[in-house]
Write a protein that holds these residues in place. Structure first.
Motif, PDB file in Angstrom:
ATOM      1  N   THR A   1     -19.173  44.612  14.294  1.00  0.00           N
ATOM      2  CA  THR A   1     -20.420  43.855  14.230  1.00  0.00           C
ATOM      3  C   THR A   1     -19.905  42.752  15.392  1.00  0.00           C
ATOM      4  OG1 THR A   1     -19.295  42.465  12.537  1.00  0.00           O
ATOM      5  CG2 THR A   1     -21.065  44.053  11.905  1.00  0.00           C
ATOM      6  N   PRO A   2     -20.825  42.172  15.844  1.00  0.00           N
ATOM      7  CA  PRO A   2     -20.637  41.182  16.873  1.00  0.00           C
ATOM      8  C   PRO A   2     -19.954  39.893  16.510  1.00  0.00           C
ATOM      9  CG  PRO A   2     -22.819  41.900  17.104  1.00  0.00           C
ATOM     10  CD  PRO A   2     -22.348  42.364  15.750  1.00  0.00           C
ATOM     11  N   PRO A   3     -19.173  39.054  17.208  1.00  0.00           N
ATOM     12  CA  PRO A   3     -18.539  37.979  17.107  1.00  0.00           C
ATOM     13  C   PRO A   3     -19.627  36.972  16.684  1.00  0.00           C
ATOM     14  CG  PRO A   3     -18.165  38.470  19.273  1.00  0.00           C
ATOM     15  CD  PRO A   3     -18.796  39.795  18.916  1.00  0.00           C
TER      16      PRO A   3
ATOM     17  N   TRP B   1     -33.084  32.050  14.962  1.00  0.00           N
ATOM     18  CA  TRP B   1     -32.150  33.218  14.604  1.00  0.00           C
ATOM     19  C   TRP B   1     -31.914  33.308  13.213  1.00  0.00           C
ATOM     20  CZ3 TRP B   1     -30.753  28.662  17.135  1.00  0.00           C
ATOM     21  CH2 TRP B   1     -29.703  27.812  16.303  1.00  0.00           C
TER      22      TRP B   1
ATOM     23  N   ARG C   1     -24.135  27.330  14.181  1.00  0.00           N
ATOM     24  CA  ARG C   1     -25.391  28.351  14.049  1.00  0.00           C
ATOM     25  C   ARG C   1     -25.278  29.089  12.608  1.00  0.00           C
ATOM     26  NH1 ARG C   1     -25.804  32.718  16.662  1.00  0.00           N
ATOM     27  NH2 ARG C   1     -28.079  32.446  17.649  1.00  0.00           N
TER      28      ARG C   1
ATOM     29  N   THR D   1     -19.324  40.201   9.989  1.00  0.00           N
ATOM     30  CA  THR D   1     -18.329  39.528  10.817  1.00  0.00           C
ATOM     31  C   THR D   1     -17.445  38.628  10.209  1.00  0.00           C
ATOM     32  OG1 THR D   1     -19.986  39.733  12.658  1.00  0.00           O
ATOM     33  CG2 THR D   1     -18.340  37.963  12.872  1.00  0.00           C
TER      34      THR D   1
ATOM     35  N   ALA E   1     -20.455  28.676  17.440  1.00  0.00           N
ATOM     36  CA  ALA E   1     -20.835  29.470  16.360  1.00  0.00           C
ATOM     37  C   ALA E   1     -20.845  29.305  15.125  1.00  0.00           C
ATOM     38  CB  ALA E   1     -19.955  30.813  16.549  1.00  0.00           C
TER      39      ALA E   1
ATOM     40  N   ALA F   1     -20.751  34.366  17.621  1.00  0.00           N
ATOM     41  CA  ALA F   1     -21.152  33.452  18.806  1.00  0.00           C
ATOM     42  C   ALA F   1     -22.327  34.338  19.495  1.00  0.00           C
ATOM     43  CB  ALA F   1     -19.976  32.993  19.594  1.00  0.00           C
ATOM     44  N   ALA F   2     -22.094  35.818  19.169  1.00  0.00           N
ATOM     45  CA  ALA F   2     -22.897  36.629  19.964  1.00  0.00           C
ATOM     46  C   ALA F   2     -24.013  37.475  18.956  1.00  0.00           C
ATOM     47  CB  ALA F   2     -22.081  37.890  20.471  1.00  0.00           C
ATOM     48  N   LEU F   3     -24.144  36.745  17.675  1.00  0.00           N
ATOM     49  CA  LEU F   3     -25.128  37.222  16.789  1.00  0.00           C
ATOM     50  C   LEU F   3     -26.488  36.846  17.215  1.00  0.00           C
ATOM     51  CD1 LEU F   3     -23.283  36.560  13.335  1.00  0.00           C
ATOM     52  CD2 LEU F   3     -23.875  38.874  14.490  1.00  0.00           C
ATOM     53  N   GLU F   4     -27.538  37.721  17.302  1.00  0.00           N
ATOM     54  CA  GLU F   4     -28.704  37.391  17.748  1.00  0.00           C
ATOM     55  C   GLU F   4     -29.533  36.603  16.486  1.00  0.00           C
ATOM     56  OE1 GLU F   4     -30.717  40.392  19.696  1.00  0.00           O
ATOM     57  OE2 GLU F   4     -29.282  40.621  21.413  1.00  0.00           O
TER      58      GLU F   4
END
Length: 347
Positions: free
Chosen positions: A119-121, A143, A67, A112, A64, A123-126
């Motif tokens: 909001t998503p963690p 992304w 990214r 986040t 994460a 690792a899950a952010l698109e």
């Protein structure tokens, strides 16, 4: 090809900060030719392209954090050692942290990082929104979503990453397609959990010209109510924990048989001291225009009332200082003429 062979006089494993991401330009500066990078990034190779010009220097998927850093490497403007743009700077040496010039994480990813639960963690952010100067010629890719701005905000450093302040990140997060529930939840969490004040959020939403969207307006009304309730609760705690005399709470003040002269969040009738929560900006926490607040204060002070304005942020960050100001005002009441008699009514 044998990948264990040193690639340059400055082999990659000598990078002191253990980074596992570099741009293609940084690799070239490190002595790795483009052909070598391309070979290592082939399917099944030890490296891979994450975003255009950004290379992951280990097998498998990125973490994460990688990214997020990849987005910054993609968006940041690389510079030469003398500071001129256009040619990549040499990777930092021992003890140096990566520097991301003219790139700031914003939107949901920034929230986040600020610790939002709504909001998503990471690792899950698109997607990851990244602010860059308005005139940068850079497109969104993968992304990484590029958001251009006329003025980059002053970034906060979180885990070494440049991150937009909460109010700006919120405005960018709700600027795209968002349902009303999500918008209301994020704005409420920002104020309820002490990430920022309601007035700061409203200013950013106004700057972004988002206050003409019905679902944003509805969320702002909830936000203002949440902000006021939170500030009032902090004021109650401050009075109690710092052992101030008990006031009457949330009242309006009138002249006997006369007109309304103002309101107070806390009022000490015997001392003639009023505390007014003042979040600043064009409107108060109850939606009262700023000009009307100033006129109320003038009327009250003209009647001999000491008006103490306290910001919600001051109550949050330095409640002991706010309590000291109120205590001083109460003590000063003994050394001045009594205030006019006022009728106290619930607001």
């Amino acid at each position: 090809m044998t990948y264990d062979t040193p690639l340059s006089p400055r082999p990659l494993h000598h990078l002191a900060d253990g980074r596992r991401l570099l741009t293609a330009a940084q690799l070239r500066a490190h002595g790795v030719p483009a052909t070598e990078t391309a070979e290592r990034c082939r399917p099944g190779g030890p490296w891979s392209w994450l975003l255009p010009g950004v290379v992951l220097l280990h097998p498998g998927p990125p973490t994460a954090e990688e990214r997020l850093r990849a987005v910054l490497l993609y968006a940041a403007r690389e510079r030469t050692p003398d500071g001129s743009p256009g040619v990549p700077a040499q990777p930092p040496g021992a003890g140096a942290a990566p520097v991301y010039t003219e790139a700031v994480i914003t939107g949901a990813a920034a929230l986040t990082l600020h610790g939002f639960a709504g909001t998503p963690p990471a690792a899950a952010l698109e997607r990851v929104d990244v602010l860059v100067p308005l005139l940068r010629r850079l497109r969104s890719a993968g992304w990484a979503r590029v958001v251009r701005t006329a003025a980059l905000p002053t970034a906060e450093r979180i885990d070494g990453l440049p991150v937009a302040p909460v109010a700006r990140a919120l405005a960018d997060a709700v600027a795209g397609p968002s349902d009303a529930g999500t918008v209301r939840g994020l704005l409420t969490e920002a104020v309820r959990d002490g990430h920022c004040e309601a007035a700061a959020v409203v200013r950013e939403l106004s700057r972004a010209r988002l206050l003409d969207r019905p679902h944003v307006v509805d969320a702002v009304e909830s936000l203002v109510a949440e902000g006021r309730a939170t500030a009032e609760d902090r004021l109650y705690r401050t009075v109690r924990e710092h052992r101030l005399p008990d006031p009457v709470w949330d009242v309006v003040l009138r002249l006997p048989g006369g007109p309304l002269v103002g309101g107070a969040d806390a009022f000490w009738p015997e001392q003639g001291v009023a505390v007014v929560l003042d979040p600043g900006g064009a409107r108060g926490g109850d939606g009262t225009p700023g000009g009307e607040r100033a006129r109320e204060r003038e009327r009250l002070e003209g009647l001999g009332v000491i008006v103490v304005r306290i910001s919600p942020r001051g109550l949050r960050d330095h409640p002991e200082d706010q309590a000291a100001v109120v205590r001083t005002a109460l003590m000063a009441a003994n050394d001045r003429e009594p205030a006019e008699h006022l009728v106290v009514l619930p607001r």
